[in-house]
Design a protein around this motif. Structure first.
Motif, PDB file in Angstrom:
ATOM      1  N   THR A  16      -2.238   5.830  -7.587  1.00 54.44           N
ATOM      2  CA  THR A  16      -2.437   4.412  -7.895  1.00 54.44           C
ATOM      3  C   THR A  16      -3.737   4.204  -8.670  1.00 54.44           C
ATOM      4  O   THR A  16      -3.769   3.492  -9.677  1.00 54.44           O
ATOM      5  N   GLU A  17      -4.795   4.849  -8.215  1.00 55.53           N
ATOM      6  CA  GLU A  17      -6.088   4.715  -8.889  1.00 55.53           C
ATOM      7  C   GLU A  17      -6.015   5.212 -10.333  1.00 55.53           C
ATOM      8  O   GLU A  17      -6.511   4.560 -11.259  1.00 55.53           O
ATOM      9  N   ASN A  18      -5.375   6.337 -10.548  1.00 54.79           N
ATOM     10  CA  ASN A  18      -5.288   6.888 -11.897  1.00 54.79           C
ATOM     11  C   ASN A  18      -4.374   6.073 -12.800  1.00 54.79           C
ATOM     12  O   ASN A  18      -4.635   5.940 -13.996  1.00 54.79           O
ATOM     13  N   ASP A  52     -10.463  -8.776  -7.279  1.00 57.44           N
ATOM     14  CA  ASP A  52      -9.466  -9.630  -7.927  1.00 57.44           C
ATOM     15  C   ASP A  52      -8.071  -9.331  -7.374  1.00 57.44           C
ATOM     16  O   ASP A  52      -7.242 -10.224  -7.239  1.00 57.44           O
ATOM     17  N   ILE A  53      -7.838  -8.057  -7.103  1.00 53.72           N
ATOM     18  CA  ILE A  53      -6.532  -7.610  -6.607  1.00 53.72           C
ATOM     19  C   ILE A  53      -6.738  -6.624  -5.463  1.00 53.72           C
ATOM     20  O   ILE A  53      -7.628  -5.774  -5.518  1.00 53.72           O
ATOM     21  N   ILE A  54      -5.892  -6.733  -4.440  1.00 49.52           N
ATOM     22  CA  ILE A  54      -5.840  -5.735  -3.375  1.00 49.52           C
ATOM     23  C   ILE A  54      -4.418  -5.183  -3.342  1.00 49.52           C
ATOM     24  O   ILE A  54      -3.449  -5.940  -3.267  1.00 49.52           O
ATOM     25  N   PHE A  55      -4.317  -3.864  -3.421  1.00 49.30           N
ATOM     26  CA  PHE A  55      -3.048  -3.174  -3.189  1.00 49.30           C
ATOM     27  C   PHE A  55      -3.114  -2.658  -1.752  1.00 49.30           C
ATOM     28  O   PHE A  55      -4.005  -1.885  -1.403  1.00 49.30           O
ATOM     29  N   TYR A  86      -1.149  -7.448  -3.130  1.00 44.18           N
ATOM     30  CA  TYR A  86       0.184  -6.898  -3.345  1.00 44.18           C
ATOM     31  C   TYR A  86       0.409  -5.806  -2.322  1.00 44.18           C
ATOM     32  O   TYR A  86      -0.402  -4.883  -2.195  1.00 44.18           O
ATOM     33  N   ILE A  87       1.472  -5.937  -1.578  1.00 45.48           N
ATOM     34  CA  ILE A  87       1.829  -4.916  -0.603  1.00 45.48           C
ATOM     35  C   ILE A  87       2.527  -3.781  -1.335  1.00 45.48           C
ATOM     36  O   ILE A  87       3.464  -4.009  -2.099  1.00 45.48           O
ATOM     37  N   LEU A  88       2.039  -2.573  -1.096  1.00 40.28           N
ATOM     38  CA  LEU A  88       2.677  -1.370  -1.618  1.00 40.28           C
ATOM     39  C   LEU A  88       3.337  -0.671  -0.443  1.00 40.28           C
ATOM     40  O   LEU A  88       2.681  -0.368   0.549  1.00 40.28           O
ATOM     41  N   THR A  89       4.627  -0.426  -0.546  1.00 39.34           N
ATOM     42  CA  THR A  89       5.315   0.203   0.569  1.00 39.34           C
ATOM     43  C   THR A  89       6.450   1.095   0.085  1.00 39.34           C
ATOM     44  O   THR A  89       7.049   0.839  -0.957  1.00 39.34           O
ATOM     45  N   SER A  90       6.715   2.110   0.868  1.00 38.19           N
ATOM     46  CA  SER A  90       7.865   2.958   0.588  1.00 38.19           C
ATOM     47  C   SER A  90       9.067   2.487   1.402  1.00 38.19           C
ATOM     48  O   SER A  90      10.173   2.986   1.232  1.00 38.19           O
ATOM     49  N   SER A  91       8.857   1.511   2.254  1.00 36.19           N
ATOM     50  CA  SER A  91       9.918   0.965   3.093  1.00 36.19           C
ATOM     51  C   SER A  91      10.900   0.138   2.264  1.00 36.19           C
ATOM     52  O   SER A  91      10.503  -0.638   1.398  1.00 36.19           O
ATOM     53  N   ILE A 110       5.634  -4.544  -3.604  1.00 35.15           N
ATOM     54  CA  ILE A 110       6.031  -3.558  -4.614  1.00 35.15           C
ATOM     55  C   ILE A 110       6.396  -2.264  -3.915  1.00 35.15           C
ATOM     56  O   ILE A 110       5.647  -1.786  -3.055  1.00 35.15           O
ATOM     57  N   HIS A 111       7.524  -1.696  -4.292  1.00 28.62           N
ATOM     58  CA  HIS A 111       7.937  -0.430  -3.695  1.00 28.62           C
ATOM     59  C   HIS A 111       7.233   0.726  -4.384  1.00 28.62           C
ATOM     60  O   HIS A 111       7.103   0.755  -5.608  1.00 28.62           O
ATOM     61  N   LYS A 112       6.762   1.653  -3.548  1.00 28.03           N
ATOM     62  CA  LYS A 112       6.109   2.857  -4.065  1.00 28.03           C
ATOM     63  C   LYS A 112       7.170   3.763  -4.673  1.00 28.03           C
ATOM     64  O   LYS A 112       8.302   3.776  -4.205  1.00 28.03           O
ATOM     65  N   PRO A 113       6.818   4.534  -5.637  1.00 29.58           N
ATOM     66  CA  PRO A 113       5.517   4.605  -6.278  1.00 29.58           C
ATOM     67  C   PRO A 113       5.336   3.460  -7.273  1.00 29.58           C
ATOM     68  O   PRO A 113       6.291   2.971  -7.875  1.00 29.58           O
TER      69      PRO A 113
END
Length: 125
Positions: A16-18, A52-55, A86-91, A110-113
């Motif tokens: 995510t960082e990259n 500004d944004i939190i994942f 923004y919620i990042l989840t694989s669920s 948002i679904h990972k990846p």
């Protein structure tokens, strides 16, 4: 733009960082392996720490994403206009999507990846 990534998985943090840095290298990105660490920074450093944004990952030990959102609830009036979460989840669980809509601080799930197209849209808003 200041961005927090909160995820207990080092690989997800790295990817995510990259991806964010690829879209715009001027982003100030801070990563956290727990919601507790991010919350401490937000509470102790006040406005200077506000991104500004939190994942936010949902499934983490000790303090999961839902617990993090609950802990932010008392601060909501002073922070709701400052950043987007923004919620990042694989669920793929539909109940996670429904529950995320109960939190005014959550701008989306948002679904990972995370994909390049997602990042470009979110960062441009």
């Amino acid at each position: 733009m200041k961005i927090f990534i909160i995820d207990d998985d080092n690989l997800s943090l790295f990817l995510t960082e990259n991806l964010l840095a690829f879209v715009d290298a001027t982003h100030e990105i801070k990563t956290f392996l727990s919601g507790t660490a991010a919350l401490e920074l937000l509470q102790t450093n006040g406005k200077a720490a506000v991104p500004d944004i939190i994942f936010l990952d949902l499934n983490m030990p000790v303090m999961d994403g839902w617990d993090f959102l609950e802990a932010l609830a008392p601060l909501e009036p002073s922070i709701s206009e400052r950043y987007r979460i923004y919620i990042l989840t694989s669920s793929l669980n539909a109940s996670d999507t429904a529950k995320s809509k109960e939190y005014a601080l959550v701008s989306g799930l948002i679904h990972k990846p995370l994909k390049l197209e997602d990042v470009k849209i979110l960062v441009s808003q």
